[in-house]
Every structure is written in structure tokens, then in C-alpha cells.
Design an enzyme around this catalytic site. Structure first.
Site, PDB file in Angstrom:
ATOM      1  N   GLY A   7       0.878  -1.174   0.000  1.00  0.00           N
ATOM      2  CA  GLY A   7       0.000   0.000   0.000  1.00  0.00           C
ATOM      3  C   GLY A   7       0.907   1.213   0.000  1.00  0.00           C
ATOM      4  O   GLY A   7       1.234   1.767   1.053  1.00  0.00           O
ATOM      5  N   GLY A   9       0.712   4.375  -1.228  1.00  0.00           N
ATOM      6  CA  GLY A   9       0.139   5.674  -1.582  1.00  0.00           C
ATOM      7  C   GLY A   9       0.931   6.779  -0.909  1.00  0.00           C
ATOM      8  O   GLY A   9       2.168   6.718  -0.836  1.00  0.00           O
ATOM      9  N   MET A  11       1.281   7.779   2.310  1.00  0.00           N
ATOM     10  CA  MET A  11       2.074   7.410   3.491  1.00  0.00           C
ATOM     11  C   MET A  11       3.080   6.298   3.186  1.00  0.00           C
ATOM     12  O   MET A  11       4.221   6.329   3.652  1.00  0.00           O
ATOM     13  CB  MET A  11       1.152   6.988   4.631  1.00  0.00           C
ATOM     14  CG  MET A  11       0.321   8.115   5.180  1.00  0.00           C
ATOM     15  SD  MET A  11       1.316   9.438   5.891  1.00  0.00           S
ATOM     16  CE  MET A  11       1.635   8.782   7.505  1.00  0.00           C
ATOM     17  N   GLY A  12       2.645   5.293   2.430  1.00  0.00           N
ATOM     18  CA  GLY A  12       3.557   4.207   2.088  1.00  0.00           C
ATOM     19  C   GLY A  12       4.767   4.723   1.329  1.00  0.00           C
ATOM     20  O   GLY A  12       5.902   4.299   1.575  1.00  0.00           O
ATOM     21  N   ASN A 103      -4.825   4.167   9.786  1.00  0.00           N
ATOM     22  CA  ASN A 103      -5.850   4.637  10.725  1.00  0.00           C
ATOM     23  C   ASN A 103      -7.042   3.693  10.755  1.00  0.00           C
ATOM     24  O   ASN A 103      -7.306   2.987   9.780  1.00  0.00           O
ATOM     25  CB  ASN A 103      -6.355   6.013  10.275  1.00  0.00           C
ATOM     26  CG  ASN A 103      -5.430   7.129  10.702  1.00  0.00           C
ATOM     27  OD1 ASN A 103      -4.712   7.012  11.680  1.00  0.00           O
ATOM     28  ND2 ASN A 103      -5.459   8.230   9.964  1.00  0.00           N
ATOM     29  N   LYS A 185      -7.185   8.234  18.331  1.00  0.00           N
ATOM     30  CA  LYS A 185      -7.046   8.878  17.017  1.00  0.00           C
ATOM     31  C   LYS A 185      -8.310   8.660  16.181  1.00  0.00           C
ATOM     32  O   LYS A 185      -8.751   9.551  15.455  1.00  0.00           O
ATOM     33  CB  LYS A 185      -5.815   8.328  16.288  1.00  0.00           C
ATOM     34  CG  LYS A 185      -5.441   9.194  15.095  1.00  0.00           C
ATOM     35  CD  LYS A 185      -4.116   8.827  14.497  1.00  0.00           C
ATOM     36  CE  LYS A 185      -3.792   9.753  13.321  1.00  0.00           C
ATOM     37  NZ  LYS A 185      -2.822   9.181  12.405  1.00  0.00           N
ATOM     38  N   ASN A 193     -12.695  14.668  10.840  1.00  0.00           N
ATOM     39  CA  ASN A 193     -12.856  14.249   9.437  1.00  0.00           C
ATOM     40  C   ASN A 193     -14.328  14.180   9.049  1.00  0.00           C
ATOM     41  O   ASN A 193     -14.733  14.722   8.019  1.00  0.00           O
ATOM     42  CB  ASN A 193     -12.225  12.866   9.226  1.00  0.00           C
ATOM     43  CG  ASN A 193     -10.758  12.969   8.868  1.00  0.00           C
ATOM     44  OD1 ASN A 193     -10.412  13.095   7.707  1.00  0.00           O
ATOM     45  ND2 ASN A 193      -9.896  12.947   9.856  1.00  0.00           N
ATOM     46  N   SER A 258      -8.478  14.747   5.464  1.00  0.00           N
ATOM     47  CA  SER A 258      -8.324  13.788   4.367  1.00  0.00           C
ATOM     48  C   SER A 258      -9.652  13.198   3.880  1.00  0.00           C
ATOM     49  O   SER A 258      -9.824  12.956   2.692  1.00  0.00           O
ATOM     50  CB  SER A 258      -7.374  12.668   4.785  1.00  0.00           C
ATOM     51  OG  SER A 258      -7.898  11.997   5.902  1.00  0.00           O
ATOM     52  N   GLU A 270     -12.839   6.192   4.868  1.00  0.00           N
ATOM     53  CA  GLU A 270     -12.587   5.182   5.911  1.00  0.00           C
ATOM     54  C   GLU A 270     -13.686   5.189   6.984  1.00  0.00           C
ATOM     55  O   GLU A 270     -13.469   4.689   8.087  1.00  0.00           O
ATOM     56  CB  GLU A 270     -11.212   5.428   6.550  1.00  0.00           C
ATOM     57  CG  GLU A 270     -10.046   5.180   5.603  1.00  0.00           C
ATOM     58  CD  GLU A 270      -8.680   5.337   6.264  1.00  0.00           C
ATOM     59  OE1 GLU A 270      -8.407   6.437   6.799  1.00  0.00           O
ATOM     60  OE2 GLU A 270      -7.891   4.372   6.244  1.00  0.00           O
TER      61      GLU A 270
HETATM   62  P1  NAD Z   1      -3.633   6.877  -0.115  1.00  0.00           P
HETATM   63  O1  NAD Z   1      -5.045   7.062  -0.579  1.00  0.00           O
HETATM   64  O2  NAD Z   1      -2.633   7.887  -0.561  1.00  0.00           O
HETATM   65  O3  NAD Z   1      -3.105   5.454  -0.593  1.00  0.00           O
HETATM   66  C1  NAD Z   1      -3.773   4.281  -0.221  1.00  0.00           C
HETATM   67  C2  NAD Z   1      -3.860   3.376  -1.451  1.00  0.00           C
HETATM   68  O4  NAD Z   1      -4.765   3.945  -2.401  1.00  0.00           O
HETATM   69  C3  NAD Z   1      -2.527   3.189  -2.167  1.00  0.00           C
HETATM   70  O5  NAD Z   1      -2.430   1.853  -2.573  1.00  0.00           O
HETATM   71  C4  NAD Z   1      -2.652   4.121  -3.356  1.00  0.00           C
HETATM   72  O6  NAD Z   1      -1.876   3.740  -4.472  1.00  0.00           O
HETATM   73  C5  NAD Z   1      -4.136   4.007  -3.657  1.00  0.00           C
HETATM   74  N1  NAD Z   1      -4.603   5.183  -4.408  1.00  0.00           N
HETATM   75  C6  NAD Z   1      -4.546   6.484  -4.010  1.00  0.00           C
HETATM   76  N2  NAD Z   1      -5.059   7.282  -4.965  1.00  0.00           N
HETATM   77  C7  NAD Z   1      -5.428   6.476  -5.986  1.00  0.00           C
HETATM   78  C8  NAD Z   1      -6.024   6.713  -7.271  1.00  0.00           C
HETATM   79  N3  NAD Z   1      -6.340   7.943  -7.680  1.00  0.00           N
HETATM   80  N4  NAD Z   1      -6.266   5.639  -8.066  1.00  0.00           N
HETATM   81  C9  NAD Z   1      -5.948   4.384  -7.664  1.00  0.00           C
HETATM   82  N5  NAD Z   1      -5.394   4.093  -6.449  1.00  0.00           N
HETATM   83  C10 NAD Z   1      -5.142   5.135  -5.623  1.00  0.00           C
HETATM   84  O7  NAD Z   1      -3.689   6.722   1.458  1.00  0.00           O
HETATM   85  P2  NAD Z   1      -2.707   7.335   2.570  1.00  0.00           P
HETATM   86  O8  NAD Z   1      -2.990   8.790   2.716  1.00  0.00           O
HETATM   87  O9  NAD Z   1      -1.334   6.873   2.309  1.00  0.00           O
HETATM   88  O10 NAD Z   1      -3.288   6.634   3.871  1.00  0.00           O
HETATM   89  C11 NAD Z   1      -2.907   5.329   4.287  1.00  0.00           C
HETATM   90  C12 NAD Z   1      -3.331   5.172   5.740  1.00  0.00           C
HETATM   91  O11 NAD Z   1      -2.594   6.105   6.548  1.00  0.00           O
HETATM   92  C13 NAD Z   1      -4.815   5.499   5.994  1.00  0.00           C
HETATM   93  O12 NAD Z   1      -5.305   4.680   7.009  1.00  0.00           O
HETATM   94  C14 NAD Z   1      -4.770   6.947   6.463  1.00  0.00           C
HETATM   95  O13 NAD Z   1      -5.890   7.301   7.250  1.00  0.00           O
HETATM   96  C15 NAD Z   1      -3.484   6.931   7.272  1.00  0.00           C
HETATM   97  N6  NAD Z   1      -2.828   8.231   7.466  1.00  0.00           N
HETATM   98  C16 NAD Z   1      -2.664   9.074   6.413  1.00  0.00           C
HETATM   99  C17 NAD Z   1      -1.990  10.287   6.618  1.00  0.00           C
HETATM  100  C18 NAD Z   1      -1.695  11.230   5.483  1.00  0.00           C
HETATM  101  O14 NAD Z   1      -1.195  12.331   5.744  1.00  0.00           O
HETATM  102  N7  NAD Z   1      -1.919  10.875   4.231  1.00  0.00           N
HETATM  103  C19 NAD Z   1      -1.527  10.604   7.902  1.00  0.00           C
HETATM  104  C20 NAD Z   1      -1.695   9.695   8.940  1.00  0.00           C
HETATM  105  C21 NAD Z   1      -2.355   8.494   8.707  1.00  0.00           C
END
Ligand code: NAD
Length: 308
Positions: A7, A9, A11-12, A103, A185, A193, A258, A270
Site C-alpha cells: 500500500g 500511496g 504514506m507508504g 488509521n 485517534k 474528518n 483527508s 474510511e
Molecule cells: P492513499 O489514498 O494515498 O493510498 C492508499 C492506497 O490507495 C494506495 O495503494 C494508493 O496507491 C491508492 N490510491 C490512491 N489514490 C489512488 C487513485 N487515484 N487511483 C488508484 N489508487 C489510488 O492513502 P494514505 O494517505 O497513504 O493513507 C494510508 C493510511 O494512513 C490510511 O489509514 C490513512 O488514514 C493513514 N494516514 C494518512 C496520513 C496522510 O497524511 N496521508 C496521515 C496519517 C495516517
């Protein structure tokens, strides 16, 4: 350490980037074809303080990797977790530790269902990241990780993971009650949110309405009742202290949270792992949770009318 991010995205990608910079062998696993292609073609675009760089990190679909990993960092959205666990099932064994920092309430139970023998750690993080397009993230600010080993984790593995996160300057802190932090959280996100998404407003605008204060209390009291039945020591006072600190005029951001951004981009939220988790548990336990139930239904309605 050999690390896969499952995953990758916003954060990953941040965590993968920081872990690679400190010398780890990192692979970004994801399901979004354009994202994987962009990272492999040009490198991951990382913008920090207005400066952009392209960083070479291998990216792949889970089905295309078969290596052994020391650590898999799960960073999907909560509603994508089960699907990702199925897709990485061939990588899971008792030698590969799993750390999940996503989260939401219920992630731990989902992982335990799919990876009962894996060394398992869960946590929460205050780092943030923004995915601005395929293969491109903006990283601002700093944060920390609070995490705890749940099961099957040896002392050596725990120390190795802690050291690896520390060397990557991710500021890990071991917790002795990470579930409380996760619930706290989730309660915060279930107010900030969900309310901003329903009211179509920024976090700081929540302070303008007296109705928000009343609604916030209802959400928090239901969280407290369900948490108590589940053995989680989340009190009304603790939850309100956290939420009110985030709503203080010098803290409440001039930004949309978010979930609001998810709806604006036509994506699912979520919600089922925030207010929705409390509504489901409340039903199972015979504890009334009308506020969280209604908020969940309204967010799902917003998803359906705006989904792309
Ligand atoms: P994200 O939406 O950026 O990514 C999650 C997944 O969705 C990834 O596999 C990504 O490739 C996919 N994705 C994103 N946009 C896409 C699109 N347009 N088309 C196809 N696939 C898509 O999620 P995130 O923000 O990394 O969040 C991951 C976890 O971390 C969640 O539980 C979130 O609540 C938590 N979190 C996020 C943040 C932040 O600042 N982003 C901060 C703290 C915790």
C-alpha cells in the site's frame, strides 16, 4: 532490512522513501498501475520544502514479487486492507514481521485473520504525506510513530524494527497501550474528518458552530461506552482533551481533512473504520450509538452521490 511497503500511496511512499534513504532494501507494492509505472519509469517524485527530486525505488504489483522480506509495512486505507492481505498472502510467513500504521478501528483483527502466525506490530503515526498524482508525493513537517508488538514478536525482532525506524528518523516510540492510541485517534478523526466532510468546511470552521460542540459530545460519549465494553480505557475526558486541543484556534488548521479530500476526489472514505466501527460494535454489544450510526449513513450517502 529487506522491507516491502504494501500500500504505497501517500504514506507508504513517504515511509518507503525514508526507509530507503537510511540504507534499507525497500520495494513499494501497490495496485494502481499508473503509480507503479510512473515510479519505475522516472523514480518516485519527492517534493520537500519546495524542492523536487526523483528517487529510484522499485515498485511492483504484489503478485510479481516472491522474495523473502524481513518486514512488511502495511499502509493501505482501512477498507483496502483485506484485499491487500489476500494479494500478499504468498509473502506472509512466521519469519516476516508485519507492521500496520493505518488509521481506523479493526485493522488488527483483520490482519490476525489473514496472518495468524506472523510477528505482528500495530501502531499509529503523526507523520503526514500528500499523494499529488501517480508517482508523486509532497512531504512536509515531521512526526512520530507510536507502536507496540502484539504477538509472535521476539525481542530481537522488536529491537531490529525499532532501530530501523529510528535510523530512518521516523521517531518510533514503543507504547504499552497502542490500542488506546488507535481508538483515541479514531475518535478524533470521527469528529474532525466526519464533521468537516458533512459540513463541507475546514477544521478551524468547526469552532463557529455551537451545534458542533453538542454533536461532538454525543460522538465521544458513544465512543466511551463502546470502548469500555471492549476493555479500551478511552474516557470522555481523554477523548475531549485530544479533540479540543486539535480544535484550539492556534492548532485548528486552515485545511480540509483527508476524508473531505477523499469525497472531493470521488473516492470512498474510511468511515466504516471510524464512526461506523462504533455503530457496528454498539449494535453487537447492545449499546445505543445513534449519533455515530447517523454520521456513518450520511457519509455513505455523500460517497454515493459524489463517487466517480
Ligand atoms: P492513499 O489514498 O494515498 O493510498 C492508499 C492506497 O490507495 C494506495 O495503494 C494508493 O496507491 C491508492 N490510491 C490512491 N489514490 C489512488 C487513485 N487515484 N487511483 C488508484 N489508487 C489510488 O492513502 P494514505 O494517505 O497513504 O493513507 C494510508 C493510511 O494512513 C490510511 O489509514 C490513512 O488514514 C493513514 N494516514 C494518512 C496520513 C496522510 O497524511 N496521508 C496521515 C496519517 C495516517
Amino acid at each position: 532490512m529487506k522491507i516491502a511497503i504494501a500500500g504505497s500511496g501517500a504514506m507508504g511512499s513517504r515511509f518507503g522513501y525514508m526507509l530507503q534513504q537510511s540504507g534499507n532494501d525497500v520495494t513499494l507494492l501497490d495496485l494502481w498501475p499508473e503509480h507503479i509505472a510512473a515510479i519505475n519509469d522516472k523514480g518516485l517524485s519527492v517534493e520537500t520544502n519546495g524542492k523536487q527530486q526523483f528517487v529510484q525505488i522499485p515498485a511492483a504489483f504484489p503478485k510479481d514479487v516472491h522474495d523473502h522480506y524481513d518486514l512488511i509495512l502495511l499502509f493501505t486505507k482501512a477498507m483496502q486492507l483485506e484485499d491487500m492481505l489476500q494479494k500478499i498472502s504468498h509473502l506472509l510467513d512466521k519469519e516476516t514481521a508485519i507492521l500496520c500504521l493505518s488509521n481506523g478501528i479493526g485493522n488488527l483483527e483483520t490482519i490476525q485473520k489473514f496472518a495468524p502466525k506472523s510477528p505482528l506490530l500495530v501502531g499509529t503515526t503523526l507523520w503526514t504525506s500528500e499523494l499529488v498524482g501517480p508517482g508523486s508525493v509532497i512531504l512536509n513537517g515531521s512526526g512520530y510513530i507510536e507502536f507496540q508488538s502484539i504477538e509472535n514478536v521476539s525481542h530481537e525482532t522488536l529491537t531490529a524494527i525499532n532501530d530501523t525506524l529510528a535510523e530512518a528518523q521516523l521517531n518510533p516510540r514503543e507504547s504499552d497501550n497502542v490500542l488506546l492510541s488507535i481508538w483515541k485517534k479514531a475518535c478524533l478523526n470521527s469528529v474532525l474528518n466526519s464533521f468537516c466532510t458533512l459540513l463541507d468546511c475546514k477544521v478551524m470552521d468547526l469552532n463557529k458552530s455551537e451545534y458542533v460542540a453538542t454533536l461532538k459530545d454525543k460522538v465521544v460519549l458513544e465512543f466511551q461506552d463502546v470502548a469500555k465494553a471492549k476493555g479500551i480505557p478511552l474516557t470522555e475526558k481523554l477523548a475531549l482533551t485530544t479533540i479540543n486541543a486539535a480544535l484550539a484556534p492556534d492548532q485548528a488548521g486552515d485545511h480540509y481533512p483527508s476524508m473531505h479530500q477523499d469525497i472531493a476526489s470521488g473516492r470512498r472514505t474510511e468511515i466504516d473504520y471510524l464512526n461506523g466501527a462504533i455503530a457496528v460494535m454498539g449494535r453487537e454489544l447492545g449499546i445505543p450509538t445513534p449519533a455515530n450510526e447517523l454520521i456513518t449513513e450520511l457519509i455513505h450517502a455523500r460517497e454515493e452521490v459524489t463517487l466517480k
